[in-house]
Design an enzyme around this catalytic site. Sequence first.
Site, PDB file in Angstrom:
ATOM      1  N   PRO A 135       0.855  -1.192   0.000  1.00 32.59           N
ATOM      2  CA  PRO A 135       0.000   0.000   0.000  1.00 32.59           C
ATOM      3  C   PRO A 135       0.888   1.238   0.000  1.00 32.59           C
ATOM      4  CG  PRO A 135      -0.606  -1.522   1.760  1.00 32.59           C
ATOM      5  CD  PRO A 135       0.705  -1.975   1.226  1.00 32.59           C
ATOM      6  N   HIS A 136       0.522   2.229  -0.781  1.00 23.84           N
ATOM      7  CA  HIS A 136       1.335   3.442  -0.814  1.00 23.84           C
ATOM      8  C   HIS A 136       0.443   4.636  -1.098  1.00 23.84           C
ATOM      9  CE1 HIS A 136       1.245   1.608  -4.840  1.00 23.84           C
ATOM     10  NE2 HIS A 136       1.181   2.844  -5.285  1.00 23.84           N
ATOM     11  N   ALA A 137       0.845   5.806  -0.611  1.00 19.73           N
ATOM     12  CA  ALA A 137       0.059   7.007  -0.838  1.00 19.73           C
ATOM     13  C   ALA A 137       0.915   8.231  -0.600  1.00 19.73           C
ATOM     14  CB  ALA A 137      -1.152   7.028   0.090  1.00 19.73           C
TER      15      ALA A 137
ATOM     16  N   TYR B 267      -0.883   9.763  -7.446  1.00 18.42           N
ATOM     17  CA  TYR B 267       0.531   9.781  -7.825  1.00 18.42           C
ATOM     18  C   TYR B 267       1.058  11.179  -8.104  1.00 18.42           C
ATOM     19  CZ  TYR B 267       0.449   4.766  -7.876  1.00 18.42           C
ATOM     20  OH  TYR B 267       0.351   3.460  -7.485  1.00 18.42           O
TER      21      TYR B 267
END
Lengths: 160, 569
Positions: free
Chosen positions: A66-68, B512
Site C-alpha cells: 500500500p502506498h500514498a 501519484y
Amino acid sequence: MTLESILPPERALFGVPGGSKKRVLEFFSTFIAQNTPSLDSQEVFSRLVGRERLGSTGIGHGVAIPHARNPHCKSPLAGFLKLSEPVDFDAIDGEPVDLVFVLLVPEQADDAHLALLGQVAAVMNDPSTRQQLRKSETQRQLYDTLLDAIRRHASEDRSG
Amino acid sequence: MDSINTLFLLSGFLIALSILASRLSTLFGLPLLVIFLGLGMLAGEEGVLGIKFDDYSLAFLIGHLALAMILLDGGLRTRLKTFRVGFKPALSLATLGVFITSGVVGLIAMWVFDLTLIQGLLVGAIVGSTDAAAVFSMLGGQGINLNERVGATLEIESGTNDPMAIFLTLTLVEVLVGDLRGVTGTLMFLLSQFGLGLAIGLGAGWCIARLLRWLDLAPGLYSLLALALGFFVFGATSWLGGSGFLAIYLTGLMIGNQPGRHLDFILPVHDGLAWLSQIGLFLVLGLLVNPSEVFEFALPSLMVALALIFLARPLAVLIAIKPFFKFRWREVGFISWVGLRGAVPIVLAIFPVIGGVANASLYFNVAFAVVLLSLLIQGGSLPFMARWMKVEVPATITPNRRGPLGVLPENDYEMFVYKVEDQALNDVPIRLLRFPSGALISAMFRQHVMLHPKGSTRLREGDVVCVIGRTDDLPALNRLFNGDAKLDRARAFFGTFTLQGDALMSDVAEAYGLTLSPGEQEMTLGEYVSLRVGGHPVVGDDVDWHGFHWVVSEMRGNQITRVGLRLYY
C-alpha cells in the site's frame, strides 16, 4: 535517500492482527500517527484506501505494498507489517496477503519516490526473502531479515 | 491394380513419414512446411525414391483443393472479435500491399532475369501474396503469443490476400498469351473477384452457420456438411466470376463465429483436414519440382527472394499501414518480416504452365526457390524476431480442456478443466479462492479419485478442478490458476501494480501527483490510455507518462479493464 534510512526498527511490526484489508490499513494508520505526531491517522487511512480503490496493491505471492502521498509527510517513510493471519487483499493472483510493506511519501511526488516504490517491489519479489520473512519468529529477527534483504538488493543494484 | 496399390503404398508412407518428421521441427526449429517440401523432393525424380511426377494439371487441382480446405479452416479459427483491430490494416495489405510487393519484385525480377516488363511483373504477381497455411502454422506451431494487433493483422491478411495475387497473375498471363480484356474489362474482373467473393462468402457463410446450428445431425456429419457447403460456395463463387478463395475463407469465418455445439464436432475434424491439406500439398509440390532446375536459377532466385524480403515487403507494409493506422515501428517491422510465402505462389506458378506462356518453367522454379528461401529465412527466425521486436505478450494459463455443457443454446455455460500447478494454491481452502461469482467448482480429482468439493476442501498441487462458468469468467479463472513462474513473467511485463480501467483519471492523478489537462479530469484511466495509444488498444500496448510505463493488461471488447503500472527502477 535509501529504503534502509526510512524504515527504523520500531516500524517493522510483528504478528499484526489481520481481520480484513480495511482493518490492516486502519491498524497501520493508527500506529503511524502515534509514531509520527505530524500525521493524522484518519488522513493516512483515507489516502491509503483511496489508492486501493484504483486497484489493489496486492502484488501477488501474499505481498501487498500500500502506498500514498500525504501532505503532512515531510520525507518518505515506510512501515512493515507481518500479519498473524493472512487477509484477503483483492491481490492480482487472488492469494491472501500476510506481508504488507507500506510507503508514505510527501505531496511533492518526484522520481526518487517512484524509485523507492520500485525498490520495495524488487525486495519483496525475491522468493527466499519472502520465505525468511514468513519464518521469522520475533520482531528482531523480522527486522534483521528485512534489512538484510534491503542491503543485499541495494548492493546488487550498485554492482549491477 | 498395381498402380492403385502403389498409390496407397506411397501416399500412406509419405504422409506418415511427414507426420513423424514434424517432430523434427520442434527439435531443431526447422519450419514444418520446409520439412514436408523436402520430403516431397526426396521422394521425387531426383531424390531417393525416384518417383516420376510431372502432372501439372493434377498438382493444380490438388493445390486448389488443399488451399480451399486450409482457408476454410483458417476462417473457422479466426475470431471475429480480432477484426476490431486487424481487419482494416489487413485489407489494406491484402490489396494495396500485394500490389506494391508485386510491382517492386516484378521490376527487380525484370532486371535480374533480363525479362520484359510484363514477364517480370508476372514473377512479382506470383510471389505477391503471403500464404495462409504458412502463417497459420508458423504462428500457431511455435507457441508465439503475439499481441492482438499484429497477430490479427497477419492472420486476416493471409486469409484475404490471395484474390489480389490471383487476379494479377491471371491478368498478366492473359496479357502474355495475347488474350486481352481491355482496361474496363480488367477493372470489372477485379471488382467482381473481390465484390462477389466478399458478398457470397459472407452471405452464404451466414446462412450455412445458421443451418449448421439449427440442424440436428449425427456428430460426424457436421464437419462433412461444412466442408461440402464450403466447396459449394467456392465453386459457385468462382463460376459467377468471384474469388472462391476469399469466399471460402469468409464462409469459414462465419461458421466458426456462430457459437453452438456443432463447432465441437467441426473444429477437430477440420484441424485434421487442414493438416492433411498442408502435408499433401507440400509433398506434391516437392514431387513436382526438379531440384536441379531450381538450382539452375539459384543465384538470381536468391536475389529476387532477398529483394522481396528486405525491400518489397517492408516497403509495401510501410506504405499500406503506417500512414493509415496507428502501428508502432516495431509492429510494422515485425509484420514486414513475417511476409511468409507458402503454397500459394507455387500453385500460382502453375498458371503460366497451364496457360501456355512461353518459358513457363522459369516462373515455376523461381517461385519455388523464393518460397523455400522465405520459409527458411523468415520462418526460421520468427521466434527470435518476435522477441527482438517485442511484439509478444506473456501467455496466460488457459484451461487444459473446455467444452460447452449444452444446456442453454444461447450464451451457454462451459466446463473448464484446470490442473492446480501453482504452489501457492497448495492447502488453500476453496472458500478462500477469489472465484468469479457466476462460476463454481463442480468436481475435483485427486489421484484419479473424484472428490466432492466443499468450501473447506483444501486444494493440493496436482489436483484437477472442473469449473462451470461462462466465457466472461475466463480471465479471472486463468489468473486464479496461473502458476508462479507465469505470474512473475506477467509482472515483469505488465508491471508490479495493476489499476482498474474504470478508475477516474482525477483519482489516479491525485494518488501519484500527476498533472492533467482540464479535459482529462473526467476520463477514466482506460479511456485515457486508449486515447494515448491512438484508439483500438490491444493487450500489451504501453504508454510512457510521468515516470511510469502504463501497460494495457486486460481488455474486454474495445474497453481497457486493467492497466499495469511498470516502474522504471
